[in-house]
Design an enzyme around this catalytic site. Structure first.
Site, PDB file in Angstrom:
ATOM      1  CG  HIS A  67     -16.961   8.675  -2.198  1.00 44.25           C
ATOM      2  ND1 HIS A  67     -17.117  10.077  -1.896  1.00 44.25           N
ATOM      3  CD2 HIS A  67     -17.703   8.443  -3.454  1.00 44.25           C
ATOM      4  CE1 HIS A  67     -17.787  10.608  -2.734  1.00 44.25           C
ATOM      5  NE2 HIS A  67     -18.356   9.605  -3.671  1.00 44.25           N
ATOM      6  CG  ASP A  68     -11.799   2.732   0.809  1.00 48.15           C
ATOM      7  OD1 ASP A  68     -10.713   3.569   1.298  1.00 48.15           O
ATOM      8  OD2 ASP A  68     -11.661   1.740   1.266  1.00 48.15           O
ATOM      9  CB  VAL A  71      -9.054   8.216  -2.364  1.00 47.97           C
ATOM     10  CG1 VAL A  71      -7.903   9.088  -2.139  1.00 47.97           C
ATOM     11  CG2 VAL A  71     -10.119   9.126  -3.026  1.00 47.97           C
ATOM     12  CB  SER A  77      -7.374   5.616   2.773  1.00 46.79           C
ATOM     13  OG  SER A  77      -8.240   5.231   1.578  1.00 46.79           O
ATOM     14  CB  SER A 250     -38.532   2.015  -6.894  1.00 41.75           C
ATOM     15  OG  SER A 250     -37.380   2.086  -7.903  1.00 41.75           O
TER      16      SER A 250
END
Ligand code: HEM
Length: 348
Positions: A67-68, A71, A77, A250
């Site tokens: 996710h860093d 964007v 950020s 698993s």
């Protein structure tokens, strides 16, 4: 892939030797050249400590990097807290509300600031922590290049626009990844991260009850027994925050089980199912279920590629900085320190 590696290498060589100015670059072992050879070990120690207390931090850290990087590039950020100047940060975007693991990055940063002040970027800590999380859960070890700077921009709107949705089709997912410089096969390969980690019943129940067009109300792409199991974990009208493991076989091991689950209808999100149902992505997805070793290698290569996405390196202050506190830009950090100093003086 080869192209960007050569480019990175050339830049690294230029940065370290020939340029004559102090710039940063991205390469393996970067902090050894910054008199902080212990940096990676400090991150590993913080991640291991957190993992020993709560193994569920490992998947959280892998998702944090994803996710860093999607964007503003991999520039930490996502770590910035809302502030009076910028209340609408990435953290506030819908898909980021369930992102976890920030305190592990804080712990590593606190230790790093004691050992090598203002040297190790939060963006690098996020990237190294994701690598360590993979290793701790049984994935393959690989070297993670470092040398990223931390960004100063963080926007909810940008996160909303760039992050992926569980409702996306294979085509839409491919486009979102392409926009980040990642190919379709890399998208399929990286989705295998859903071999560990969790979600909540809120994400799952729409596929279990009153699914549009299904006579028994269950999404027909779900395996029958798996749907029964999910109904036990997430009863109708039950707690929407109850935890569901992404991999029922698993759940805590970084293996290629995600793909076997996909082939047998045991993945949770419509976006996961799409990879196994779309003729463009089906073949590569199935292939990953058959070759565990190859997938591990492909995954680490794709993660390194993702983690070099639009990174900031150059002279600190031009494009980025090394933050003192991962949750605040240095300007914000200084303003907060000034405020607490003047409040202290006022009180004295
Ligand atoms: C392809 C599109 C993708 C979509 C739509 C998607 C969506 C999601 C969603 C909705 C969750 C559950 C969050 C929650 O309820 O707490 C999740 C979890 C997770 N995702 Fe993805 N994801 C995608 C790709 C990826 C990629 C590329 C990675 C990493 C490289 C990744 C790593 C993870 C991990 C490790 C978790 C578990 C997080 C935890 O346990 O806190 N995902 N994803």
């Amino acid at each position: 892939m080869a192209g960007y590696r050569i480019w990175q290498l050339l830049f690294a060589v230029w940065a370290v030797s020939g340029s004559g100015v102090e710039v940063s670059a991205q390469f393996v072992g970067y902090y050894r050249t910054k008199d902080c050879g212990i940096a990676e070990a400090i991150v590993t120690q913080a991640v291991t400590q957190a993992f020993n207390q709560d193994p569920s931090v490992a998947p959280a850290l892998i998702r944090l990097l994803f996710h860093d990087c999607f964007v503003e590039g991999c520039d930490a950020s996502i770590l910035l807290d809302p502030s009076p100047e910028n209340p609408n940060v990435e953290k506030r975007s819908g898909p980021n509300l369930s992102v976890r693991g920030y305190e592990v990055i804080d712990a590593a940063k606190t230790q790093l600031e004691k050992t090598c002040p203002l040297t190790v970027s939060c963006a690098d800590i996020v990237a190294l922590a994701a690598r360590d999380a993979i290793v701790l859960t049984g994935g393959r070890h690989f070297e993670m290049p470092t040398g990223r700077l931390d960004g100063m921009v963080s926007s909810t709107a940008s996160a909303d626009a760039n992050l992926v949705s569980t409702e996306s089709s294979a085509r839409e997912l491919t486009q979102k990844f392409l926009a980040q410089g990642l190919g379709q096969d890399e998208m399929i390969t990286l989705s295998g991260a859903h071999t560990i980690g969790r979600t909540t019943c809120a994400q799952v129940t729409p596929r279990l009850y009153n699914f549009p067009g299904s006579p028994n109300g269950v999404d027909p792409t779900l395996d029958f027994d798996y749907a029964l199991h999910l109904k036990q974990v997430c009863p109708q009208g039950g707690n929407p925050n109850s935890v569901v493991q992404l991999d029922p076989v698993s759940p805590n091991t970084f293996d290629n089980m995600y793909y076997t689950n996909g082939v047998t209808g045991r993945v949770l999100f419509a976006s996961d199912i799409a990879l196994f149902a779309d003729h463009q992505t089906e073949f590569a997805s199935n292939l990953n279920s058959e070759n565990a070793e190859l997938w591990q290698i492909k995954f680490s290569n794709a993660l390194i590629h993702m983690a070099s996405n639009k990174i900031k390196f150059g002279r600190p202050d031009e494009e980025g900085e090394i933050r003192q506190n991962c949750r605040l830009t240095n300007a914000r950090f200084a303003a907060t320190a000034n405020m607490s100093r003047s409040a202290h003086n006022h009180g004295a």
